[in-house]
Design a protein around this motif. Structure first.
Motif, PDB file in Angstrom:
ATOM      1  N   MET A   1       9.893  -1.149   7.466  1.00  8.88           N
ATOM      2  CA  MET A   1       9.254  -0.789   6.185  1.00  8.88           C
ATOM      3  C   MET A   1      10.293  -0.809   5.063  1.00  8.88           C
ATOM      4  O   MET A   1      11.205   0.012   5.048  1.00  8.88           O
ATOM      5  CB  MET A   1       8.636   0.615   6.334  1.00  8.88           C
ATOM      6  CG  MET A   1       8.046   1.200   5.071  1.00  8.88           C
ATOM      7  SD  MET A   1       6.626   0.316   4.458  1.00  8.88           S
ATOM      8  CE  MET A   1       5.319   1.409   4.987  1.00  8.88           C
ATOM      9  N   THR A   3      11.267  -0.408   1.165  1.00  6.97           N
ATOM     10  CA  THR A   3      10.763   0.216  -0.065  1.00  6.97           C
ATOM     11  C   THR A   3      11.472  -0.350  -1.291  1.00  6.97           C
ATOM     12  O   THR A   3      12.700  -0.389  -1.357  1.00  6.97           O
ATOM     13  CB  THR A   3      10.970   1.744  -0.009  1.00  6.97           C
ATOM     14  OG1 THR A   3      10.246   2.256   1.111  1.00  6.97           O
ATOM     15  CG2 THR A   3      10.477   2.423  -1.276  1.00  6.97           C
ATOM     16  N   LYS A  25       6.791  -6.099  -5.675  1.00  6.35           N
ATOM     17  CA  LYS A  25       6.103  -5.808  -4.409  1.00  6.35           C
ATOM     18  C   LYS A  25       6.346  -6.908  -3.383  1.00  6.35           C
ATOM     19  O   LYS A  25       6.529  -6.632  -2.190  1.00  6.35           O
ATOM     20  CB  LYS A  25       4.602  -5.628  -4.665  1.00  6.35           C
ATOM     21  CG  LYS A  25       3.757  -5.355  -3.420  1.00  6.35           C
ATOM     22  CD  LYS A  25       4.192  -4.089  -2.694  1.00  6.35           C
ATOM     23  CE  LYS A  25       3.294  -3.778  -1.522  1.00  6.35           C
ATOM     24  NZ  LYS A  25       2.136  -2.979  -1.856  1.00  6.35           N
ATOM     25  N   ASP A  29       7.687  -3.935   1.301  1.00  6.05           N
ATOM     26  CA  ASP A  29       6.389  -3.521   1.849  1.00  6.05           C
ATOM     27  C   ASP A  29       5.733  -2.451   0.994  1.00  6.05           C
ATOM     28  O   ASP A  29       4.514  -2.278   1.012  1.00  6.05           O
ATOM     29  CB  ASP A  29       6.592  -2.927   3.258  1.00  6.05           C
ATOM     30  CG  ASP A  29       7.360  -3.876   4.141  1.00  6.05           C
ATOM     31  OD1 ASP A  29       6.848  -4.984   4.385  1.00  6.05           O
ATOM     32  OD2 ASP A  29       8.494  -3.531   4.558  1.00  6.05           O
ATOM     33  N   ARG A  30       6.561  -1.680   0.291  1.00  5.99           N
ATOM     34  CA  ARG A  30       6.054  -0.519  -0.442  1.00  5.99           C
ATOM     35  C   ARG A  30       6.707  -0.525  -1.813  1.00  5.99           C
ATOM     36  O   ARG A  30       7.927  -0.682  -1.920  1.00  5.99           O
ATOM     37  CB  ARG A  30       6.525   0.728   0.320  1.00  5.99           C
ATOM     38  CG  ARG A  30       5.659   1.899   0.142  1.00  5.99           C
ATOM     39  CD  ARG A  30       6.032   3.014   1.112  1.00  5.99           C
ATOM     40  NE  ARG A  30       5.889   4.230   0.372  1.00  5.99           N
ATOM     41  CZ  ARG A  30       6.876   4.883  -0.195  1.00  5.99           C
ATOM     42  NH1 ARG A  30       8.110   4.482  -0.053  1.00  5.99           N
ATOM     43  NH2 ARG A  30       6.621   5.965  -0.888  1.00  5.99           N
ATOM     44  N   ASP A  67       2.226   1.339  -4.819  1.00  5.75           N
ATOM     45  CA  ASP A  67       1.848   2.296  -3.773  1.00  5.75           C
ATOM     46  C   ASP A  67       2.022   3.738  -4.213  1.00  5.75           C
ATOM     47  O   ASP A  67       1.330   4.624  -3.740  1.00  5.75           O
ATOM     48  CB  ASP A  67       2.686   2.019  -2.517  1.00  5.75           C
ATOM     49  CG  ASP A  67       2.397   0.637  -1.970  1.00  5.75           C
ATOM     50  OD1 ASP A  67       1.303   0.461  -1.420  1.00  5.75           O
ATOM     51  OD2 ASP A  67       3.230  -0.274  -2.139  1.00  5.75           O
TER      52      ASP A  67
END
Ligand code: CTP
Length: 131
Positions: A1, A3, A25, A29-30, A67
């Protein structure tokens, strides 16, 4: 993940804002966006944004690439914000080229090219011209 964290005022939300959020983005992923407070903008530019912070936050939060949002209260807190949100990448527009390299010890720092021909300031000037 992975960020990605980015910062900005996002007043009078326009396509340049949309483009940088989409490209930010795409790098991870976030996407977490720090939206600068009315007071921070006043300190930076001696000017309050047209839209207050709760409006700007609501608009940015509703963008499908975003997000999470938070309020950026002070420029000096950037390092703390990056650590708190576990940033892998800091994205800034290339109008800031080189100015955030100090954070490359905790995350990758990426400057993305600005969309040519639009800014919140330019929109304000244009509207004033026709009013
Ligand atoms: N941005 C962009 N392309 C534009 C305008 C802004 O990529 N044409 C990016 C900025 O580099 C920044 C983010 O969008 O990463 C938020 O910028 P912000 O300062 O809020 O927008 P501006 O339109 O540049 O606002 P101002 O005219 O008040 O400086």
């Amino acid at each position: 993940m992975k960020t990605v964290v980015t910062f900005g005022t996002y007043d009078l939300f326009h396509v340049g804002h949309l483009n940088i959020l989409r490209r930010a983005k795409d790098l991870g992923d976030r996407l977490v966006v720090g939206v600068s407070s009315d007071e921070l903008n006043f300190r930076k530019k001696q000017l309050r944004p047209t839209y207050p912070i709760d409006h700007r936050l609501a608009i940015v939060e509703s963008i499908r690439y975003v997000d999470e949002v938070f309020v950026e209260e002070a420029l000096e807190l950037k390092r703390q914000y990056l650590l708190y949100h576990h940033a892998d990448i800091l994205v800034m527009g290339d109008d800031w080229e080189g100015r955030f390299d100090e954070f490359s010890d905790i995350c990758r720092v990426v400057y993305l090219p600005r969309t040519v021909g639009i800014s919140s300031t330019e929109v304000k000037v244009r509207i004033r011209g026709v009013a």
